[in-house]
Design a protein around this motif. Sequence first.
Motif, PDB file in Angstrom:
ATOM      1  N   ILE A 266     -46.080 -26.362  39.496  1.00 17.75           N
ATOM      2  CA  ILE A 266     -44.614 -25.756  39.444  1.00 17.75           C
ATOM      3  C   ILE A 266     -43.773 -26.465  40.605  1.00 17.75           C
ATOM      4  O   ILE A 266     -42.697 -26.762  40.568  1.00 17.75           O
ATOM      5  CB  ILE A 266     -44.707 -24.388  39.287  1.00 17.75           C
ATOM      6  N   ILE A 267     -44.424 -26.382  41.851  1.00 24.43           N
ATOM      7  CA  ILE A 267     -43.626 -26.558  42.962  1.00 24.43           C
ATOM      8  C   ILE A 267     -43.621 -28.195  42.998  1.00 24.43           C
ATOM      9  O   ILE A 267     -44.447 -28.671  43.793  1.00 24.43           O
ATOM     10  CB  ILE A 267     -43.926 -25.837  44.347  1.00 24.43           C
ATOM     11  N   CYS A 268     -42.931 -28.879  42.454  1.00 24.07           N
ATOM     12  CA  CYS A 268     -43.020 -30.248  42.456  1.00 24.07           C
ATOM     13  C   CYS A 268     -41.946 -30.861  43.419  1.00 24.07           C
ATOM     14  O   CYS A 268     -41.954 -31.972  43.710  1.00 24.07           O
ATOM     15  CB  CYS A 268     -42.862 -30.762  41.048  1.00 24.07           C
ATOM     16  N   SER A 269     -41.017 -30.098  43.833  1.00 25.52           N
ATOM     17  CA  SER A 269     -40.028 -30.532  44.940  1.00 25.52           C
ATOM     18  C   SER A 269     -39.287 -29.432  45.453  1.00 25.52           C
ATOM     19  O   SER A 269     -38.740 -28.426  44.930  1.00 25.52           O
ATOM     20  CB  SER A 269     -38.714 -31.313  43.916  1.00 25.52           C
ATOM     21  N   THR A 270     -39.343 -29.555  46.959  1.00 31.68           N
ATOM     22  CA  THR A 270     -38.551 -28.431  47.888  1.00 31.68           C
ATOM     23  C   THR A 270     -37.208 -28.717  47.829  1.00 31.68           C
ATOM     24  O   THR A 270     -36.452 -27.811  47.842  1.00 31.68           O
ATOM     25  CB  THR A 270     -38.970 -29.045  49.089  1.00 31.68           C
ATOM     26  N   ASN A 271     -36.796 -29.820  46.982  1.00 25.39           N
ATOM     27  CA  ASN A 271     -35.240 -29.910  46.751  1.00 25.39           C
ATOM     28  C   ASN A 271     -34.627 -29.274  45.808  1.00 25.39           C
ATOM     29  O   ASN A 271     -33.621 -28.377  45.559  1.00 25.39           O
ATOM     30  CB  ASN A 271     -34.986 -31.435  46.299  1.00 25.39           C
ATOM     31  N   LEU A 273     -35.918 -26.191  44.930  1.00 25.03           N
ATOM     32  CA  LEU A 273     -35.938 -24.759  45.310  1.00 25.03           C
ATOM     33  C   LEU A 273     -34.341 -24.616  46.286  1.00 25.03           C
ATOM     34  O   LEU A 273     -33.949 -23.526  45.977  1.00 25.03           O
ATOM     35  CB  LEU A 273     -37.105 -24.491  46.355  1.00 25.03           C
ATOM     36  N   HIS A 274     -34.241 -25.793  47.010  1.00 26.88           N
ATOM     37  CA  HIS A 274     -32.984 -25.527  47.821  1.00 26.88           C
ATOM     38  C   HIS A 274     -32.020 -25.568  46.835  1.00 26.88           C
ATOM     39  O   HIS A 274     -30.722 -24.746  47.123  1.00 26.88           O
ATOM     40  CB  HIS A 274     -32.860 -26.874  48.960  1.00 26.88           C
ATOM     41  N   GLN A 275     -31.691 -26.333  46.050  1.00 26.73           N
ATOM     42  CA  GLN A 275     -30.672 -26.450  45.104  1.00 26.73           C
ATOM     43  C   GLN A 275     -30.465 -24.959  44.387  1.00 26.73           C
ATOM     44  O   GLN A 275     -29.490 -24.341  44.163  1.00 26.73           O
ATOM     45  CB  GLN A 275     -30.588 -27.648  43.955  1.00 26.73           C
ATOM     46  N   PHE A 315     -36.528 -14.732  41.541  1.00 26.97           N
ATOM     47  CA  PHE A 315     -36.484 -16.163  40.833  1.00 26.97           C
ATOM     48  C   PHE A 315     -36.983 -17.193  42.004  1.00 26.97           C
ATOM     49  O   PHE A 315     -37.748 -18.165  41.598  1.00 26.97           O
ATOM     50  CB  PHE A 315     -34.999 -16.392  40.439  1.00 26.97           C
ATOM     51  N   LEU A 316     -36.397 -17.162  43.135  1.00 26.78           N
ATOM     52  CA  LEU A 316     -36.946 -18.032  44.327  1.00 26.78           C
ATOM     53  C   LEU A 316     -38.451 -17.886  44.458  1.00 26.78           C
ATOM     54  O   LEU A 316     -39.145 -18.886  44.734  1.00 26.78           O
ATOM     55  CB  LEU A 316     -36.103 -17.870  45.515  1.00 26.78           C
ATOM     56  N   GLU A 317     -38.703 -16.738  44.556  1.00 23.24           N
ATOM     57  CA  GLU A 317     -40.263 -16.514  44.734  1.00 23.24           C
ATOM     58  C   GLU A 317     -40.973 -17.172  43.528  1.00 23.24           C
ATOM     59  O   GLU A 317     -42.288 -17.762  43.842  1.00 23.24           O
ATOM     60  CB  GLU A 317     -40.634 -15.170  45.026  1.00 23.24           C
ATOM     61  N   ASP A 318     -40.486 -17.088  42.394  1.00 23.01           N
ATOM     62  CA  ASP A 318     -41.117 -17.574  41.006  1.00 23.01           C
ATOM     63  C   ASP A 318     -41.268 -19.152  41.453  1.00 23.01           C
ATOM     64  O   ASP A 318     -42.392 -19.955  40.941  1.00 23.01           O
ATOM     65  CB  ASP A 318     -40.159 -17.066  39.902  1.00 23.01           C
ATOM     66  N   LEU A 319     -40.315 -19.876  41.800  1.00 24.15           N
ATOM     67  CA  LEU A 319     -40.318 -21.239  42.020  1.00 24.15           C
ATOM     68  C   LEU A 319     -41.082 -21.514  43.105  1.00 24.15           C
ATOM     69  O   LEU A 319     -42.214 -22.393  43.047  1.00 24.15           O
ATOM     70  CB  LEU A 319     -38.715 -21.607  42.318  1.00 24.15           C
ATOM     71  N   CYS A 328     -42.027 -18.343  32.275  1.00 20.63           N
ATOM     72  CA  CYS A 328     -43.335 -18.378  31.858  1.00 20.63           C
ATOM     73  C   CYS A 328     -43.791 -19.342  30.616  1.00 20.63           C
ATOM     74  O   CYS A 328     -44.518 -19.608  30.379  1.00 20.63           O
ATOM     75  CB  CYS A 328     -43.901 -17.198  31.221  1.00 20.63           C
ATOM     76  N   PHE A 329     -42.503 -19.911  30.001  1.00 22.14           N
ATOM     77  CA  PHE A 329     -42.514 -20.661  28.937  1.00 22.14           C
ATOM     78  C   PHE A 329     -42.148 -22.004  29.102  1.00 22.14           C
ATOM     79  O   PHE A 329     -42.092 -22.931  28.152  1.00 22.14           O
ATOM     80  CB  PHE A 329     -41.768 -20.274  27.636  1.00 22.14           C
ATOM     81  N   GLN A 330     -41.884 -22.361  30.312  1.00 25.98           N
ATOM     82  CA  GLN A 330     -41.255 -23.835  30.744  1.00 25.98           C
ATOM     83  C   GLN A 330     -42.352 -24.465  31.191  1.00 25.98           C
ATOM     84  O   GLN A 330     -43.420 -24.204  32.037  1.00 25.98           O
ATOM     85  CB  GLN A 330     -40.410 -23.308  31.729  1.00 25.98           C
ATOM     86  N   GLN A 331     -42.200 -25.811  30.709  1.00 31.58           N
ATOM     87  CA  GLN A 331     -43.354 -26.989  31.039  1.00 31.58           C
ATOM     88  C   GLN A 331     -42.662 -27.684  32.120  1.00 31.58           C
ATOM     89  O   GLN A 331     -43.577 -28.512  32.818  1.00 31.58           O
ATOM     90  CB  GLN A 331     -43.739 -27.501  29.804  1.00 31.58           C
ATOM     91  N   THR A 332     -41.575 -27.679  32.377  1.00 29.65           N
ATOM     92  CA  THR A 332     -40.759 -28.428  33.277  1.00 29.65           C
ATOM     93  C   THR A 332     -40.124 -27.440  34.245  1.00 29.65           C
ATOM     94  O   THR A 332     -40.066 -26.229  34.074  1.00 29.65           O
ATOM     95  CB  THR A 332     -39.821 -29.472  32.733  1.00 29.65           C
ATOM     96  N   MET A 333     -39.581 -28.174  35.421  1.00 34.69           N
ATOM     97  CA  MET A 333     -38.885 -27.164  36.353  1.00 34.69           C
ATOM     98  C   MET A 333     -37.396 -27.799  36.502  1.00 34.69           C
ATOM     99  O   MET A 333     -37.067 -28.031  37.630  1.00 34.69           O
ATOM    100  CB  MET A 333     -39.615 -27.228  37.763  1.00 34.69           C
ATOM    101  N   ASP A 334     -36.817 -27.993  35.513  1.00 36.94           N
ATOM    102  CA  ASP A 334     -35.307 -28.443  35.591  1.00 36.94           C
ATOM    103  C   ASP A 334     -34.449 -27.276  36.229  1.00 36.94           C
ATOM    104  O   ASP A 334     -34.580 -26.104  35.843  1.00 36.94           O
ATOM    105  CB  ASP A 334     -34.783 -28.844  34.209  1.00 36.94           C
ATOM    106  N   LEU A 335     -33.364 -27.857  37.021  1.00 32.49           N
ATOM    107  CA  LEU A 335     -32.807 -26.599  37.698  1.00 32.49           C
ATOM    108  C   LEU A 335     -31.841 -25.855  36.584  1.00 32.49           C
ATOM    109  O   LEU A 335     -31.427 -24.768  36.667  1.00 32.49           O
ATOM    110  CB  LEU A 335     -31.790 -27.486  38.721  1.00 32.49           C
ATOM    111  N   SER A 336     -31.485 -26.732  35.541  1.00 30.60           N
ATOM    112  CA  SER A 336     -30.731 -26.215  34.506  1.00 30.60           C
ATOM    113  C   SER A 336     -31.356 -25.182  33.797  1.00 30.60           C
ATOM    114  O   SER A 336     -30.800 -23.968  33.371  1.00 30.60           O
ATOM    115  CB  SER A 336     -30.271 -27.232  33.528  1.00 30.60           C
ATOM    116  N   ASP A 337     -32.857 -25.153  33.581  1.00 33.84           N
ATOM    117  CA  ASP A 337     -33.371 -24.167  32.981  1.00 33.84           C
ATOM    118  C   ASP A 337     -33.495 -22.820  33.844  1.00 33.84           C
ATOM    119  O   ASP A 337     -33.363 -21.744  33.522  1.00 33.84           O
ATOM    120  CB  ASP A 337     -34.914 -24.632  32.721  1.00 33.84           C
ATOM    121  N   VAL A 338     -33.581 -22.932  35.246  1.00 34.68           N
ATOM    122  CA  VAL A 338     -33.718 -22.019  36.191  1.00 34.68           C
ATOM    123  C   VAL A 338     -32.490 -21.137  36.065  1.00 34.68           C
ATOM    124  O   VAL A 338     -32.355 -19.942  35.884  1.00 34.68           O
ATOM    125  CB  VAL A 338     -33.862 -22.347  37.663  1.00 34.68           C
TER     126      VAL A 338
END
Length: 358
Positions: A266-271, A273-275, A315-319, A328-338
């Motif tokens: 899930i944590i594929c990019s610190t960027n 998280l910052h955004q 939410f941030l802790e989730d990421l 829980c149903f997301q397979q990707t970590m797009d910012l728009s989904d968050v």
Amino acid sequence: MKAGEDARGARSEKPKKLGLCVLCGLPAAGKSTFARALSHSLRQERSWAVGVVAYDDVMPDAFLEEASARPLPSQWKSLRQELLKYLEYFFLAVINGCQMSAPPSRTEAMWEDFLTCLKDQDLISSSALEAQSHYLLTKTAVSRPLLLILDDNFYYQSMRYQVYQLARKYSLGFCQLFLECSLETCLQRNGQRPLPVPAETIHLMGSKIEKPNPEKNAWEHNSLTIQSPACASEARLKLTDLLLTALENPIKYVEENVEQKETDRIICSTNILHQADQTLRRIVSQTMKEAKGEQVFPYNLKLLAEELNKLKAEFLEDLRQGNKKYLCFQQTMDLSDVISFFHYEKDNIVRKYFSKQH
């Protein structure tokens, strides 16, 4: 034969069945009465060793002598964590077949109340070697299936998750019981108590309580909601099945590695998280401006801000940790989904304070 010898003998025969049961609900929902009845039933019908740990009985009395002396939320949080440490020391003694030792750092009054709680329920011996801060387990505690029922409001999911983490750490069984009771009934019962909880506290807790949600949180799948005060025969069957399932299927410690792998995925990019942090801050700020424009009362503004900031932090802790509470149903970590999921959860909170849609 000494209790310690009993423990070693029991441990050598087969793995011991140990479990933690979280009993949660509003103040005056009937939790303590239910816990006592459940404990008696399990002892008589199942021959289990059962201990009820009521947080109200174990927390230091010194804090309650004066209304003005009530501890701050941070103090309560620290005391709750300390009580979990006591429980850990007890389970370590049961698992290893040895005497229970006292934590080197402890609140003395709270520790004494915890010991009294265990002694009164025949889990540690009254003739313990207290001078050496070591306590003998009873034959009951070491020779039978053991269930500890934790009796508290546990109105935040995060409070219950800490208990789950303890169960996972030592491969214990884990389950949750939520005692459903109307706010009106709780207030009525509370008013009849010698030392009632402030009515506004119950109202506030009723608006904030986070019921077990197995659909969102996989770790809450062993959960059951029971209507208070009646417990129909169908509910009793479900309850028995829940407790048996918990003890027969302890949480495997290997799950920790599975979660770590999920975290890495899930944590594929610190960027990202910052955004997300920057965007969620702007959303919270804009929502608070709109709430002020709706002339929400100052006290409610404070509560709204607390809830929104808590949601943002979760939410941030989730990421960050990959708990997958919201995504829980997301397979990707797009910012728009968050952002989309955050708006959905945020709107559910906002509706409690004013009706304007966002």
